[in-house]
Design an enzyme around this catalytic site. Structure first.
Site, PDB file in Angstrom:
ATOM      1  N   GLN A  16       0.801  -1.222   0.000  1.00  0.00           N
ATOM      2  CA  GLN A  16       0.000   0.000   0.000  1.00  0.00           C
ATOM      3  C   GLN A  16       0.833   1.270   0.000  1.00  0.00           C
ATOM      4  O   GLN A  16       0.316   2.340  -0.337  1.00  0.00           O
ATOM      5  CB  GLN A  16      -0.939  -0.005   1.208  1.00  0.00           C
ATOM      6  CG  GLN A  16      -2.019  -1.081   1.123  1.00  0.00           C
ATOM      7  CD  GLN A  16      -2.913  -1.104   2.343  1.00  0.00           C
ATOM      8  OE1 GLN A  16      -2.636  -1.811   3.291  1.00  0.00           O
ATOM      9  NE2 GLN A  16      -3.973  -0.328   2.334  1.00  0.00           N
ATOM     10  N   HIS A 110       1.449  -9.456   4.404  1.00  0.00           N
ATOM     11  CA  HIS A 110       0.299  -8.563   4.530  1.00  0.00           C
ATOM     12  C   HIS A 110      -0.428  -8.481   3.181  1.00  0.00           C
ATOM     13  O   HIS A 110      -0.221  -7.561   2.391  1.00  0.00           O
ATOM     14  CB  HIS A 110       0.746  -7.175   4.995  1.00  0.00           C
ATOM     15  CG  HIS A 110      -0.383  -6.297   5.460  1.00  0.00           C
ATOM     16  ND1 HIS A 110      -0.350  -5.607   6.654  1.00  0.00           N
ATOM     17  CD2 HIS A 110      -1.587  -6.004   4.903  1.00  0.00           C
ATOM     18  CE1 HIS A 110      -1.483  -4.923   6.790  1.00  0.00           C
ATOM     19  NE2 HIS A 110      -2.229  -5.137   5.733  1.00  0.00           N
ATOM     20  N   ASN A 154      -1.045 -11.195   8.304  1.00  0.00           N
ATOM     21  CA  ASN A 154      -2.021 -10.145   8.583  1.00  0.00           C
ATOM     22  C   ASN A 154      -3.433 -10.620   8.268  1.00  0.00           C
ATOM     23  O   ASN A 154      -3.704 -11.155   7.191  1.00  0.00           O
ATOM     24  CB  ASN A 154      -1.720  -8.904   7.741  1.00  0.00           C
ATOM     25  CG  ASN A 154      -2.720  -7.795   8.008  1.00  0.00           C
ATOM     26  OD1 ASN A 154      -2.707  -7.187   9.085  1.00  0.00           O
ATOM     27  ND2 ASN A 154      -3.612  -7.549   7.053  1.00  0.00           N
ATOM     28  N   GLU A 155      -4.310 -10.405   9.236  1.00  0.00           N
ATOM     29  CA  GLU A 155      -5.730 -10.740   9.076  1.00  0.00           C
ATOM     30  C   GLU A 155      -5.917 -12.121   8.455  1.00  0.00           C
ATOM     31  O   GLU A 155      -6.440 -12.268   7.339  1.00  0.00           O
ATOM     32  CB  GLU A 155      -6.453  -9.652   8.281  1.00  0.00           C
ATOM     33  CG  GLU A 155      -6.493  -8.341   9.036  1.00  0.00           C
ATOM     34  CD  GLU A 155      -7.353  -7.266   8.425  1.00  0.00           C
ATOM     35  OE1 GLU A 155      -7.661  -6.292   9.125  1.00  0.00           O
ATOM     36  OE2 GLU A 155      -7.718  -7.372   7.229  1.00  0.00           O
TER      37      GLU A 155
END
Length: 436
Positions: A16, A110, A154-155
Site C-alpha cells: 500500500q 500482509h 495479517n488478518e
C-alpha cells in the site's frame, strides 16, 4: 494512564505504501485491462525510497512503535531465489526505526504474495505452507536478532470474511434485480462490513472478462490470492502456514514474540440475532483458538461494529455518522472487541490496526481519543493490552478502492509525494509522551 511500556505507534503495509511491487500477484491484478481495482498502485507513497523521512516524522511526533510489513515478492521474486538487496533494505528500515527510538513490529505477509505463489495455486495450495516456511526461515535468520515482535500473517481470517460478504453482496444485487432496480445497487451495505477496500460491484460487473484475462495471466480463471474468498481447506492452509512460521521463529530467534493478526468486529446481537451473531464470532475468531492459543500475542484489528439481526448483518442505524469507507463511526467498538477476545485468550493483546477514513482530521482526533480511552479502561481491568498501532501512518493505496480514502496521520500529495503531517499525528504522539 496507559501502563508503563505501552507502545503507541502507527502501521502500514508494504504494497500500500512502497510502490512498484512488480513481482506480486496484486500488482498483476491491478494492471489487467478488466481489473476490479479502480486504479493501479504504481509508485504508491514511494515509501520504499522515503522510509527514513516517514519514520523520522513518526518518531519526532513522539510515537514509539512502527508496524510495517516485509514484501515477500521483493525478497523472493522467483521461487527459491532470494534477493539479498531487498533483505538488506528491510534491515536498514529496522535500524532506522531504532535510530529514532521506535520499536519495529514486523509483519511477514500482509495480503500481497509473490506472483509465482499464486500461479502455483496460491492460498488454496497444499504446497503453500512449505513455501511460506522457507521464506520465513530465510528472513528471520537474517533479521531476527533485531526484532522483538513478529506478526506472521495479517488478518488471517480475511478470506472467510470476503467469502461471506461477497455472498451477501450477491444476494443484495439479486434482490435489487428482482425489484427491477439493479441500476441503484451500490453494494455499500455489504462492503461496509468488510475491513479492507474491496470493490464488489465492479468485481461482479467484470467477472467473466476478468476470468478470461486471468487465464492468460495466471493460468487459471480464479487465482487464489490471499484476499480471494477462502474455502475451509484454504483456511486450514493459512493456519498451517502460521504454525510452521511460529516453529521456525521460535527455533531461529527464540527471543521474538510471535503472533498473527485478525480482522475483528465488535459484534452486537440485535433481538433475534443472537444465534447468527455467535456463528459470525465463531467464524471470525473462536475457531482459531486451538491454533493461536500457543502464540505469544494476538494482533487485534478493528474499525467498527457489526449489527446482527435475525436476518443477518444489518446496515448502520439511520442517521449514524459514516466514514469514507462506509463504516459506522464507532471508536468504542475497539474496547468491545478487546473485552470479547480476552474472554478466551489470556496472553498479550496488541491493537495492530484501528483507524478511520476521513478528510475531517478533527474526527480522527476524536476517534483516537475515544478508542484509547477504551483501551485504557481495558488495561485498568487487568486485560494485558501492550500497544496501539493506528491505521495508518500515511494516506495510502486502499486496495481495490485506490487512493480515494484517507486513513493517514500524514497527508501525501500524490503529485509531489510531499508529506504533510496532520494534527492527528501530534495528537496520537501526545499519548505516548504523556504515558512514558
Amino acid at each position: 494512564m496507559l501502563p508503563d511500556g505501552f507502545l503507541i505507534g502507527a502501521a502500514t503495509a508494504a504494497h500500500q505504501v512502497e510502490g512498484n511491487n512488480v513481482h506480486s500477484d496484486l500488482w498483476a491484478l491491478e494492471q489487467m485491462e478488466h481489473s476490479s481495482y479502480v486504479e493501479p498502485s504504481l509508485d504508491a507513497m514511494d515509501h520504499y525510497r522515503r522510509y527514513a523521512e516517514d519514520i523520522a516524522l513518526l518518531g519526532s511526533a513522539g510515537l514509539d512503535a512502527y508496524r510495517f510489513s516485509l514484501e515477500w515478492a521483493r525478497i523472493e521474486p522467483v521461487e527459491g531465489q532470494f534477493d539479498d538487496g531487498a533483505i538488506e533494505h528491510y534491515r536498514d528500515v529496522i535500524r532506522c526505526c531504532k535510530t529514532h527510538g521506535v520499536e519495529p513490529i514486523v509483519t511477514l505477509m500482509h495480503f500481497s504474495s509473490p506472483f509465482w505463489l499464486t500461479e502455483h495455486g496460491g492460498w488454496e495450495s497444499d504446497d503453500t505452507p512449505r513455501r511460506f516456511e522457507r521464506y520465513v526461515e530465510k528472513i528471520v535468520s537474517a533479521l531476527g536478532d533485531d526484532l522483538g515482535y513478529v506478526c506472521t500473517i495479517n488478518e488471517a481470517n480475511i478470506g472467510f470474511q470476503i467469502a461471506r460478504i461477497t455472498e451477501l453482496f450477491k444476494r443484495q444485487a439479486q434482490a435489487a434485480q428482482v425489484k427491477a432496480a439493479s441500476h441503484d445497487v451500490s453494494g455499500s451495505a455489504a462492503e461496509s462490513n468488510l475491513q479492507m477496500g474491496m470493490n464488489l460491484q465492479k468485481m461482479l460487473e467484470v467477472r467473466q472478462l476478468q476470468e478470461k484475462e486471468c487465464e492468460q495471466v495466471f493460468g487459471c480463471a480464479v487465482p487464489q490470492t490471499f484476499t480471494s474468498a477462502r474455502s475451509k481447506h484454504g483456511d486450514e492452509i493459512v493456519m498451517e502456514s502460521h504454525e510452521r512460521a511460529r516453529r521456525i521463529i521460535r527455533r531461529v530467534a527464540p527471543h521474538v514474540r510471535v503472533g498473527l493478526t485478525l480482522s475483528l468486529h465488535d459484534i452486537v446481537a440485535l433481538p433475534g440475532g443472537e444465534q447468527l451473531a455467535h456463528k459470525e464470532w465463531d467464524e471470525e475468531y473462536l475457531h482459531y483458538l486451538p491454533v493461536i492459543e500457543a502464540d505469544d500475542f494476538l494482533g487485534v484489528q478493528n474499525y467498527t461494529r457489526s449489527l446482527v439481526g435475525p436476518d443477518g448483518d444489518q446496515p448502520a442505524p439511520e442517521g449514524a455518522e459514516l466514514t469514507q469507507a462506509g463504516y459506522e463511526f464507532c471508536p468504542q467498538a475497539l474496547e468491545g472487541v478487546i473485552r470479547s477476545v480476552a474472554e478466551n485468550f489470556s496472553a498479550e493483546l496488541m491493537v495492530t490496526e484501528n483507524g478511520i477514513a476521513t478528510d475531517d482530521d478533527s474526527r480522527r482526533v476524536a476517534f483516537i481519543s475515544e478508542a484509547l480511552s477504551g483501551v485504557d479502561r481495558c488495561c485498568a481491568d487487568g486485560i494485558p493490552v501492550s500497544g496501539y498501532m493506528h491505521w495508518s501512518l500515511m494516506d495510502n493505496f486502499e486496495w481495490q478502492l485506490g487512493f480515494a480514502m484517507h486513513f493517514g496521520l500524514v497527508h501525501v500529495d500524490r503529485e509531489t509525494q510531499c508529506r504533510v503531517p496532520k494534527p492527528s499525528l501530534e495528537h496520537l504522539g501526545s499519548f505516548a509522551k504523556r504515558d512514558h
